[in-house]
Design a protein around this motif. Structure first.
Motif, mmCIF file in Angstrom:
data_model
loop_
_atom_site.group_PDB
_atom_site.id
_atom_site.type_symbol
_atom_site.label_atom_id
_atom_site.label_comp_id
_atom_site.label_asym_id
_atom_site.label_seq_id
_atom_site.Cartn_x
_atom_site.Cartn_y
_atom_site.Cartn_z
ATOM 1 N N MET A 177 0.817 -1.210 0.000
ATOM 2 C CA MET A 177 0.000 0.000 0.000
ATOM 3 C C MET A 177 0.846 1.253 0.000
ATOM 4 S SD MET A 177 -2.921 -0.773 2.821
ATOM 5 C CE MET A 177 -3.951 -2.230 2.715
ATOM 6 N N HIS A 178 1.882 1.264 0.815
ATOM 7 C CA HIS A 178 2.580 2.522 1.102
ATOM 8 C C HIS A 178 3.823 2.778 0.262
ATOM 9 C CE1 HIS A 178 0.008 2.085 4.656
ATOM 10 N NE2 HIS A 178 0.107 3.385 4.768
ATOM 11 N N THR A 179 4.454 1.738 -0.282
ATOM 12 C CA THR A 179 5.664 1.966 -1.071
ATOM 13 C C THR A 179 5.414 2.881 -2.274
ATOM 14 O OG1 THR A 179 6.602 -0.158 -0.372
ATOM 15 C CG2 THR A 179 7.524 0.841 -2.363
ATOM 16 N N PRO A 180 4.284 2.748 -3.004
ATOM 17 C CA PRO A 180 4.047 3.672 -4.124
ATOM 18 C C PRO A 180 3.959 5.137 -3.713
ATOM 19 C CG PRO A 180 2.627 1.751 -4.327
ATOM 20 C CD PRO A 180 3.260 1.665 -2.980
ATOM 21 N N LEU A 181 3.641 5.410 -2.441
ATOM 22 C CA LEU A 181 3.531 6.804 -2.016
ATOM 23 C C LEU A 181 4.867 7.528 -2.119
ATOM 24 C CD1 LEU A 181 1.152 6.554 1.077
ATOM 25 C CD2 LEU A 181 0.620 6.558 -1.371
ATOM 26 N N PHE A 182 5.956 6.792 -1.980
ATOM 27 C CA PHE A 182 7.270 7.420 -2.088
ATOM 28 C C PHE A 182 7.579 7.777 -3.543
ATOM 29 C CE2 PHE A 182 7.322 5.002 1.820
ATOM 30 C CZ PHE A 182 7.833 5.919 2.721
ATOM 31 N N VAL A 183 7.062 6.979 -4.488
ATOM 32 C CA VAL A 183 7.199 7.340 -5.896
ATOM 33 C C VAL A 183 6.416 8.624 -6.172
ATOM 34 C CG1 VAL A 183 6.831 6.584 -8.267
ATOM 35 C CG2 VAL A 183 7.483 4.909 -6.516
ATOM 36 N N LEU A 184 5.195 8.702 -5.636
ATOM 37 C CA LEU A 184 4.393 9.915 -5.819
ATOM 38 C C LEU A 184 5.091 11.130 -5.228
ATOM 39 C CD1 LEU A 184 0.774 8.645 -4.995
ATOM 40 C CD2 LEU A 184 1.909 8.760 -7.220
ATOM 41 N N THR A 202 -9.494 9.842 -8.797
ATOM 42 C CA THR A 202 -8.894 9.886 -7.463
ATOM 43 C C THR A 202 -7.788 8.824 -7.463
ATOM 44 O OG1 THR A 202 -10.633 8.425 -6.603
ATOM 45 C CG2 THR A 202 -10.941 10.787 -6.326
ATOM 46 N N GLY A 203 -7.711 7.927 -6.510
ATOM 47 C CA GLY A 203 -6.652 6.930 -6.504
ATOM 48 C C GLY A 203 -5.284 7.577 -6.398
ATOM 49 N N TYR A 204 -4.286 6.966 -7.027
ATOM 50 C CA TYR A 204 -2.927 7.489 -6.940
ATOM 51 C C TYR A 204 -2.777 8.812 -7.684
ATOM 52 C CZ TYR A 204 -1.600 2.967 -4.986
ATOM 53 O OH TYR A 204 -1.505 1.855 -4.177
ATOM 54 N N ALA A 205 -3.474 8.973 -8.807
ATOM 55 C CA ALA A 205 -3.406 10.245 -9.539
ATOM 56 C C ALA A 205 -4.004 11.365 -8.696
ATOM 57 C CB ALA A 205 -4.144 10.134 -10.868
ATOM 58 N N GLY A 206 -5.134 11.094 -8.050
ATOM 59 C CA GLY A 206 -5.743 12.106 -7.198
ATOM 60 C C GLY A 206 -4.886 12.436 -5.998
ATOM 61 N N LEU A 207 -4.264 11.425 -5.403
ATOM 62 C CA LEU A 207 -3.374 11.682 -4.265
ATOM 63 C C LEU A 207 -2.160 12.490 -4.699
ATOM 64 C CD1 LEU A 207 -2.791 11.268 -1.278
ATOM 65 C CD2 LEU A 207 -1.667 9.093 -1.861
ATOM 66 N N LEU A 208 -1.633 12.216 -5.888
ATOM 67 C CA LEU A 208 -0.535 13.029 -6.415
ATOM 68 C C LEU A 208 -0.981 14.484 -6.567
ATOM 69 C CD1 LEU A 208 2.268 13.419 -7.638
ATOM 70 C CD2 LEU A 208 1.337 12.630 -9.842
ATOM 71 N N GLY A 209 -2.199 14.694 -7.063
ATOM 72 C CA GLY A 209 -2.711 16.055 -7.160
ATOM 73 C C GLY A 209 -2.773 16.740 -5.813
ATOM 74 N N ALA A 210 -3.223 16.010 -4.792
ATOM 75 C CA ALA A 210 -3.283 16.575 -3.439
ATOM 76 C C ALA A 210 -1.890 16.915 -2.934
ATOM 77 C CB ALA A 210 -3.973 15.592 -2.498
#
Length: 528
Positions: A177-184, A202-210
């Motif tokens: 779950m959390h390892t991709p957050l470091f890429v973002l 939303t998802g990873y693209a939306g979180l990147l926007g945030a």
């Protein structure tokens, strides 16, 4: 760590590092430019339809092996392109002994507490978490993977909250779950200056926007075609790679699904809420999805509806090619994936052929996303004796296919506002569709004036091949009714779903976003 590529690698497109490389950065997860389909077609349509706007394309995929070459040629107003993969295999970090930043893990624990209670997260806590994520001042990737602080936090959460016996399953789920957050975090930190960002889910693209909004204080626009969280719930409920302790509830939407499966669902729910919290406006394609966004945590005053549209004139040639007789051909145009429920379409053909031996079913769309499912569908068609009646045509020129269809059929279990329905209407093809997304509005109308045009086909139940075959026969065997449906669809798409209306709406939306973000984007101070 991340790959950033440009099709023509023209470095002059980047401009001086202090100047914006684009007006709008489009944040795209698993779609344009590598996957063809409704959302990708829409993205290309928006870029080409607003030539005065400079766009950056930021693509996020899972693994590089899942994607081939780009499927679209970028219009000239695409001035910057990056491609990133969340599951990177190269440059693996070596395990090493480290204490870790316990203060940062404590701050993350506070953030998780807000998330578990579904409360609004104070902006300062989100700024602290995401502006320093991946750096020495926050939780670095090395700390997350190998530190004592991380191990203590994960094991403590397992003992306190996990209701399943396998620590191994819990540990790897948390890592995944959390390892991709470091890429973002790396993408957000390295993105060249842009004036605003626009995530198409939303998802990873939306979180990147945030993340970008929090780090740079620039406008963040969000559009959802389908509701990402709902679609991930469907995928996760059926996912076989998650091992539930209780096999009796595996692969269901039952409330008592296993803890790990529920944890994944909550994860996507919460990153969706984070995107809603930072985005403004939040766009949906129809009123039903706007209400769903509000129910999922979006502020009502930030939501609005902008429907899809098409260039109706482009399909005039297809309309003129139509034969006088109604072709007994049902077409399903879309990706061959479970959410489109191709198997119900095939079973529909089996029942239809029993009554109309001349009937055919054409499945038109890319087959590279889920090869296992594609093979299952082909085996089903063969087992039902439909080798000659059901044809898998792959990607085709729509303008050549549409004149040959008697009915467009969508057996999907989830849709938003499918462009293929509008394209079918403009080409003179009535539609059968499951009652999902905006399909009822498209076929029956959304206002009193719209409904007065009549039905442009029929609605059917999900996973109901018998009902779908019956509805198909009622249209194919009744030319007056078929022609009335054809005329209703033609008039509806001309009046309410012209792409000029869509371009005007997004042009106004971008103008407001860019006007509100004229001040230079601030860069976060990252403590080390």
């Amino acid at each position: 760590m991340n790959s950033a590529i440009r099709a023509d690698t023209d470095k002059s497109l980047r401009g001086p590092s202090t100047e914006p490389v684009a007006d709008i950065a489009l944040l795209l997860e698993g779609t344009y430019p590598y996957i063809r389909g409704g959302v990708s077609s829409w993205v290309h349509q928006i870029i080409a339809g607003l030539p005065e706007i400079r766009f950056a394309v930021i693509f996020i995929g899972a693994e590089q092996e899942m994607y081939g070459s780009a499927q679209y040629q970028f219009p000239s107003n695409v001035t910057h392109v990056e491609t990133h993969y969340l599951m990177q295999h190269e440059k693996q970090l070596k395990p090493n002994s480290r204490k870790g930043n316990r203060r940062a893990f404590s701050e993350m624990d506070e953030l998780h507490a807000y998330m578990r209670q579904s409360e609004s997260i104070p902006s300062e806590k989100m700024i602290n978490a995401f502006s320093r994520l991946g750096s020495g001042g926050g939780i670095s990737k090395e700390d997350f993977l190998y530190s004592e602080a991380s191990w203590d936090y994960i094991t403590g959460q397992y003992r306190q909250r996990c209701t399943e016996p396998s620590f191994v399953d819990y540990f790897w789920a948390i890592r995944a779950m959390h390892t991709p957050l470091f890429v973002l975090a790396d993408i957000a930190a390295g993105l060249p200056p842009v004036r605003a960002v626009h995530a198409i889910s939303t998802g990873y693209a939306g979180l990147l926007g945030a993340m970008i909004r929090l780090r740079r204080n620039i406008p963040f626009v969000l559009t959802e075609h389908g509701i990402y969280t709902k679609e991930r719930k469907i995928d996760l409920a059926q996912a076989t790679w998650i091992h539930d302790h209780n096999d009796d509830v595996c692969n269901t939407l039952h409330d008592e699904m296993g803890y790990i499966r529920g944890l994944w669902i909550k994860f996507y729910e919460q990153i969706g809420r984070m995107a809603y919290a930072q985005a403004s406006p939040i766009v949906s394609l129809y009123e039903g999805n706007r209400l769903r966004q509000i129910a999922d945590g979006a502020a009502a005053e930030k939501t609005l509806v902008i429907t899809n549209g098409i260039d109706v004139q482009r399909y005039q040639a297809a309309l003129e090619k139509r034969p006088e007789e109604i072709p007994p051909v049902l077409g399903l145009i879309g990706r061959v994936v479970p959410i489109k429920d191709i198997k119900t379409f095939i079973r529909t053909l089996r029942m239809l052929v029993n009554e109309r031996p001349d009937a055919q079913g054409w499945i038109v769309g890319p087959e590279d996303e889920d090869p296992v499912y594609v093979n299952e569908c082909k085996e089903l068609a063969a087992s039902l004796g439909l080798k000659d009646q059901v044809k898998f045509l792959g990607f085709q020129n729509m303008l050549e296919i549409l004149p040959q269809l008697g009915l467009m059929v969508l057996t999907s279990i989830s849709e938003a506002l499918p462009l293929v329905v509008l394209e079918a209407f403009a080409s003179g093809v009535p539609c059968l569709a499951t009652d999902v997304g905006s399909c009822r509005e498209l076929i029956e109308g959304r206002s009193e004036e719209d409904r007065a045009l009549g039905a442009a086909g029929s609605l059917v139940f999900i996973a109901d091949p018998e009902g779908t075959a019956k509805a198909a026969l009622e249209l194919l065997n009744n030319p007056p009714r078929w022609h009335a449906a054809q005329q209703a669809g033609l008039e509806r798409v001309k009046r309410y779903y012209n792409d000029k209306l869509m371009f005007s709406s997004y042009g106004d939306l971008y103008a407001k976003a860019l006007d509100s973000g004229l001040a230079p984007a601030r860069q976060p101070s990252v403590s080390t």
